[in-house]
Design a protein around this motif. Structure first.
Motif, PDB file in Angstrom:
ATOM      1  N   UNK A   4       0.948  -1.179  -0.242  1.00 34.26           N
ATOM      2  CA  UNK A   4      -0.085   0.043  -0.057  1.00 34.26           C
ATOM      3  C   UNK A   4       0.991   1.349  -0.158  1.00 34.26           C
ATOM      4  N   UNK A   5       0.434   2.382  -0.461  1.00 31.70           N
ATOM      5  CA  UNK A   5       1.026   3.450  -0.410  1.00 31.70           C
ATOM      6  C   UNK A   5       0.664   4.461   0.821  1.00 31.70           C
ATOM      7  N   UNK A   6       1.852   4.885   1.368  1.00 32.11           N
ATOM      8  CA  UNK A   6       1.506   5.757   2.356  1.00 32.11           C
ATOM      9  C   UNK A   6       1.649   7.405   1.984  1.00 32.11           C
ATOM     10  N   UNK A   7       0.902   8.238   2.706  1.00 33.90           N
ATOM     11  CA  UNK A   7       1.035   9.538   2.303  1.00 33.90           C
ATOM     12  C   UNK A   7       2.228  10.452   2.347  1.00 33.90           C
ATOM     13  N   UNK A   8       2.677  11.237   1.684  1.00 37.38           N
ATOM     14  CA  UNK A   8       4.020  11.777   1.598  1.00 37.38           C
ATOM     15  C   UNK A   8       4.354  12.460   3.038  1.00 37.38           C
ATOM     16  N   UNK A   9       5.550  12.164   3.410  1.00 37.68           N
ATOM     17  CA  UNK A   9       5.865  12.779   4.821  1.00 37.68           C
ATOM     18  C   UNK A   9       7.115  13.853   4.589  1.00 37.68           C
ATOM     19  N   UNK A  10       6.977  14.635   5.372  1.00 34.12           N
ATOM     20  CA  UNK A  10       7.743  15.952   5.138  1.00 34.12           C
ATOM     21  C   UNK A  10       8.053  16.326   6.515  1.00 34.12           C
ATOM     22  N   UNK A  11       9.527  16.507   6.649  1.00 36.09           N
ATOM     23  CA  UNK A  11      10.105  16.893   8.107  1.00 36.09           C
ATOM     24  C   UNK A  11      11.622  16.683   8.025  1.00 36.09           C
ATOM     25  N   UNK A  12      12.355  17.533   8.710  1.00 29.69           N
ATOM     26  CA  UNK A  12      13.897  17.134   8.787  1.00 29.69           C
ATOM     27  C   UNK A  12      14.653  17.408   7.668  1.00 29.69           C
ATOM     28  N   UNK A  13      13.888  18.142   6.761  1.00 26.52           N
ATOM     29  CA  UNK A  13      14.657  18.624   5.421  1.00 26.52           C
ATOM     30  C   UNK A  13      14.687  17.348   4.583  1.00 26.52           C
ATOM     31  N   UNK A  14      13.516  16.437   4.801  1.00 29.64           N
ATOM     32  CA  UNK A  14      13.321  15.223   3.930  1.00 29.64           C
ATOM     33  C   UNK A  14      11.938  15.334   3.312  1.00 29.64           C
ATOM     34  N   UNK A  15      11.712  14.647   2.387  1.00 27.63           N
ATOM     35  CA  UNK A  15      10.455  14.334   1.625  1.00 27.63           C
ATOM     36  C   UNK A  15      10.623  12.763   1.258  1.00 27.63           C
ATOM     37  N   UNK A  16       9.479  12.047   1.656  1.00 25.27           N
ATOM     38  CA  UNK A  16       9.531  10.722   1.686  1.00 25.27           C
ATOM     39  C   UNK A  16       8.216  10.204   1.048  1.00 25.27           C
ATOM     40  N   UNK A  17       8.284   9.260   0.109  1.00 23.13           N
ATOM     41  CA  UNK A  17       7.216   8.474  -0.326  1.00 23.13           C
ATOM     42  C   UNK A  17       7.393   6.952  -0.420  1.00 23.13           C
ATOM     43  N   UNK A  18       6.465   5.989   0.535  1.00 23.88           N
ATOM     44  CA  UNK A  18       6.850   4.779   0.418  1.00 23.88           C
ATOM     45  C   UNK A  18       5.703   3.974  -0.299  1.00 23.88           C
ATOM     46  N   UNK A  19       5.959   2.997  -0.873  1.00 30.56           N
ATOM     47  CA  UNK A  19       5.048   1.961  -1.592  1.00 30.56           C
ATOM     48  C   UNK A  19       4.258   2.713  -2.675  1.00 30.56           C
TER      49      UNK A  19
END
Length: 521
Positions: A37-52
């Motif tokens: 499954x797809x996890x909503x974008x995470x933003x924080x600590x200068x990072x942008x993350x997308x998983x699955x």
């Protein structure tokens, strides 16, 4: 889901990234072969993350389109998944990161696309011959409020909505929720009544699968019928032009990560234990089950079964992979815990897993081991297959659709396109929504992709009346639309497949010891 009647010529320019387009400073992009499954974008600590994320997920996130408005492209667009981790400029948000993600998709996947319009199904709310609405004159809060339902859950259930100070635009927008759009995909409703002002009215109806497409089921009035008879309005199905993104081409594999990715994204140490945790048995009178993570690394658990805490700790979905004490199914606990999470790192299921395991070991003195045991499962095998051979170039997916008109309550429906049996079989248990006791493996020996639709009633509880039979004593046949198929019947009668029970060796987690009471806080 917004619909638009404007033409392509009226859109703003839409093009792929150029030399001046904004870009992430550096990004790690790789295939994720295990995510489901797809996890909503995470933003924080200068990072942008997308998983699955599937490629459709990546496109809809980058361009702000609904998934069903991303069309075209190769067969794998909705199946294969990827992870993206990128450096964000200071002050950036998920919204301001969209142009950067667009550039990344163009560079790393060579994504080429364009905007267009395509016809999509919708409903139009129109005025009948004799509208039966009362013009609002009071100051009541605007909205449609559901009153307590009458009748037992199921076929005889009736609901009533009291609507006050409602504009037709707001009423049209809320009709999908009344019809159960959260349970079954229902096209949007457009207000074409031409009625201005605000109105008072009541609606009484029997909920039905896809209640916007059927007026009556037997003697029961569905939502569409109530709108006609009680309000003097009508719902008309039609095709409406909607903006879409068309995928012209895209590479299956991303280009290699640039040098320095490992240094740019050093591993962030994540706690393996909660810093503080209060654990106690739940109040026997409690009725609400809560499991909630909160910002700052907090976890709030109320009235949660022990067996589900164990599942979370080991990342298993059911007792096929677990041997635990019987009392763990009934015993419930409250937990308030907190972990000191690093900045920009969310306490998601993956991060929480070792913490929950450590809590069970520490507070419930749990011990365990893994061994291989014969596990009961279903094998999907051929009977007389009657599926349609798919176009190999078409997209691969299985999607929930609204049930056909006249379907009994608790009917589920799925349509699959260019799906292989190896892809279809493992997902059957999730589709069945409680109707299958064990996991499913592919034993069909059927190769290639196939198109088909599967319609069935949700579970044994939903077809109790079917098993009891009518008053005459005659057992109804499964083809009766007011009765419906079970998942087993639907597979055989609609697809020409069947499920057989088998035993196969699999790794199983065995809980050797687990205290029924936690240690003192």
């Amino acid at each position: 889901m917004g619909f638009s009647l404007m033409s392509c010529a009226g859109w703003l320019a839409f093009s792929q990234s150029s030399e001046t387009a904004p870009r992430f400073e550096i990004a790690d992009v790789h295939v994720n072969a295990t995510a489901s499954y797809f996890r909503a974008p995470s933003v924080g600590g200068g990072r942008y993350g997308l998983k699955g994320a599937t490629m459709v997920d990546l496109i809809r996130t980058a361009y702000g389109f609904d998934a069903d408005k991303v069309v075209g492209g190769p067969s794998w667009l909705e199946m294969d998944r990827f992870d993206v981790l990128a450096k964000l400029p200071a002050g950036a948000t998920a919204e301001t990161a969209k142009p950067l993600l667009q550039s990344l998709l163009a560079e790393r996947f060579k994504l080429a696309l364009h905007k267009d319009t395509r016809p999509f199904p919708a409903y139009a709310l129109t005025v009948g011959k004799k509208p039966q609405l009362k013009e609002a004159a009071g100051t009541e809060e605007a909205g449609c409020r559901q009153q307590p339902a009458s009748g037992a859950p199921g076929a005889n259930r009736t609901v009533q909505y009291n609507c006050r100070n409602m504009t037709m635009a707001a009423f049209a927008e809320g009709l999908r929720r009344m019809a159960g759009a959260s349970l079954s995909p229902i096209p949007p409703v457009l207000d074409e009544t031409g009625l201005n002002g605000k109105w008072n009215f009541d609606l009484t109806f029997s909920p039905q699968p896809n209640g916007l497409s059927v007026a009556k089921v037997g003697d029961q009035i569905a939502l569409a019928g109530a709108i006609d008879q009680q309000l003097g309005l009508k719902l008309e199905e039609r095709q409406v032009p909607a903006p879409v993104i068309v995928v012209d081409s895209v590479n299956h594999e991303p280009t290699a990560n640039p040098p320095g990715v490992a240094e740019a994204f050093p591993t962030i140490p994540i706690p393996t234990k909660f810093d503080v945790a209060s654990v106690k048995p739940s109040d026997p009178a409690a009725t609400r089950d809560v499991f909630q993570t909160q910002p700052g690394g907090r976890v709030t658990v109320q009235n949660h079964p022990m067996i589900l805490l164990i599942y979370r700790a080991f990342n298993v979905a059911n007792n096929d992979q677990m041997v635990a004490p019987k009392w763990a199914n009934a015993a419930r606990f409250d937990i308030n815990a907190e972990a000191d999470m690093p900045a920009g790192v969310a306490l998601d299921a993956d991060a929480m897993r070792p913490m929950m395991l450590a809590l069970l070991v520490d507070r419930f003195k749990m011990t365990y081991h893994t061994e291989e045991r014969p596990v009961t499962m279903y094998a999907l095998v051929p009977a007389k297959p009657k599926m349609k051979k798919a176009d190999p170039a078409s997209r691969t997916w299985c999607k929930s659709i609204h049930a056909p008109p006249g379907s009994p309550p608790a009917t589920l429906a799925y349509t699959c396109q260019n799906i292989t049996m190896a892809q279809f079989a493992p997902g059957l248990r999730t589709m069945a929504a409680g109707g299958l006791d064990w996991p499913v493996t592919d034993g069909t020996g059927i190769d290639g992709g196939w198109d088909f639709t599967l319609v069935f009633i949700r579970s044994t509880a939903a077809f109790g009346a079917r098993q009891a039979g009518p008053a005459s004593g005659d057992v109804p046949v499964a083809s009766d639309p007011t009765v419906g198929y079970t998942i087993f019947e639907a597979l055989e009668k609609e697809l020409g497949l069947k499920l057989e029970i088998q035993k196969r060796p699999m790794p199983v987690i065995v809980i050797d010891h687990l205290e029924e009471k936690p240690t003192e806080n």
